[in-house]
Design a protein around this motif. Structure first.
Motif, short mmCIF file in Angstrom:
data_model
loop_
_atom_site.label_atom_id
_atom_site.label_comp_id
_atom_site.label_asym_id
_atom_site.label_seq_id
_atom_site.Cartn_x
_atom_site.Cartn_y
_atom_site.Cartn_z
N TYR A 1 29.62 29.10 51.15
CA TYR A 1 29.45 28.67 49.80
C TYR A 1 28.36 28.75 49.06
O TYR A 1 28.58 28.54 47.74
CB TYR A 1 30.23 27.17 49.95
N ARG B 1 28.11 31.31 45.82
CA ARG B 1 29.13 31.18 44.77
C ARG B 1 28.91 29.95 44.06
O ARG B 1 28.86 29.96 42.71
CB ARG B 1 30.70 30.86 45.31
N SER C 1 31.39 35.90 39.34
CA SER C 1 30.49 35.34 40.11
C SER C 1 29.42 36.38 40.53
O SER C 1 28.27 36.22 40.78
CB SER C 1 30.61 34.62 41.23
N PHE D 1 37.50 25.90 44.16
CA PHE D 1 36.32 26.25 43.66
C PHE D 1 36.30 25.70 42.07
O PHE D 1 35.38 25.51 41.32
CB PHE D 1 35.90 27.55 43.61
N ARG E 1 35.58 35.27 42.27
CA ARG E 1 36.07 34.03 42.89
C ARG E 1 37.23 33.87 42.08
O ARG E 1 37.01 33.63 40.97
CB ARG E 1 35.17 32.99 42.95
N TRP F 1 39.73 34.71 37.25
CA TRP F 1 38.61 35.03 38.22
C TRP F 1 37.44 34.36 37.43
O TRP F 1 37.00 34.59 36.25
CB TRP F 1 38.44 36.42 38.53
N ASP G 1 26.48 36.58 43.36
CA ASP G 1 27.44 36.19 44.67
C ASP G 1 27.66 37.60 45.21
O ASP G 1 27.60 38.72 44.41
CB ASP G 1 28.67 35.60 43.95
#
Length: 247
Positions: free
Chosen positions: A83, A86, A30, A51, A39, A27, A35
């Motif tokens: 988006y 992120r 973020s 990503f 993510r 991961w 964020d």
């Protein structure tokens, strides 16, 4: 992936403490950078999430050893508004300033028109119009121009009948025709052995001459505004105004 850019970018984030393992996946932390949630970048099956490539792309553009970009400008579709968080978090994680080193523009939907009606598209029905289809229908120049001449903040209506026509109503044809006429003037001048560097500009004294000269004088400002405002459509509109003055 093949040249190791993804691994290098992830390694940089890991070195900074922005990568962690959870539920068998890797991961990106973020949320540390604004964020709304962390993510996944490597899924539990070992495959990269989409990503991960976005991270590598940005890191390469901004932090490569040779000729790094000062600003990375992204154009996302209206359905990708989610988006932004992120992407900006990724920017901040690499020590850059969101909104300065990364700028994200949200474009609106493109409507393809034919015979005065919108072409209804559906992935399920298999009748989606691709950019290749558009090029086949109206050509490369018209395809590029039709997308560039509309403000990205508004929906784009591409009229296939209009853009395939050879009439002054077609903005692509109108601008190209003005360019062709000006090139013809250059050729005729060369054949007549006219040296433009010693031309008597005082002869340009008609109202029509003044309109063309005034339009040409606006070019530096139009170009600067288009760049500063991230508005390439201003260039297209300038060319159409210049063509109108020239014709």
């Amino acid at each position: 992936y093949q040249d190791g850019e993804v691994e290098r970018a992830i390694a940089k984030l890991r070195e900074q403490g922005d990568i962690f393992e959870k539920d068998g996946a890797t991961w990106f932390a973020s949320t540390k950078h604004g964020d709304d949630k962390d993510r996944v970048i490597i899924k539990s099956d070992g495959n990269y999430a989409y990503f991960a490539a976005d991270i590598a792309y940005y890191y390469n553009k901004r932090h490569r050893a040779t000729d790094p970009a000062d600003v990375a400008i992204y154009m996302l579709g209206a359905d990708h508004h989610g988006y932004i968080g992120r992407m900006m978090a990724m920017c901040a994680a690499f020590g850059d300033k969101p909104g300065v080193n990364m700028q994200i523009l949200i474009g609106q939907l493109v409507n393809v028109m034919k015979d005065g009606k919108a072409v209804r598209m559906s992935k399920r029905a298999g009748n989606v119009v691709t950019i290749d289809d558009l090029v086949d229908a109206i050509g490369v120049d018209a395809s590029r121009y039709s997308l560039a001449r509309t403000d990205y903040n508004t929906s784009v209506d591409i009229d296939l009948n209009l853009l395939a026509s050879h009439s002054n109503d077609n903005p692509v044809y109108y601008v190209q025709y003005a360019h062709a006429r000006s090139c013809n003037v250059d050729r005729n001048a060369a054949e007549a052995q006219i040296d433009p560097t010693v031309a008597d500009l005082a002869l340009l004294d008609t109202e029509a001459d003044g309109e063309v000269l005034a339009a040409l004088a606006q070019w530096p400002a139009a170009l600067a505004q288009a760049g500063d405002l991230r508005a390439p459509h201003r260039i297209a509109h300038y060319l159409e105004d210049l063509a109108a003055a020239y014709h």
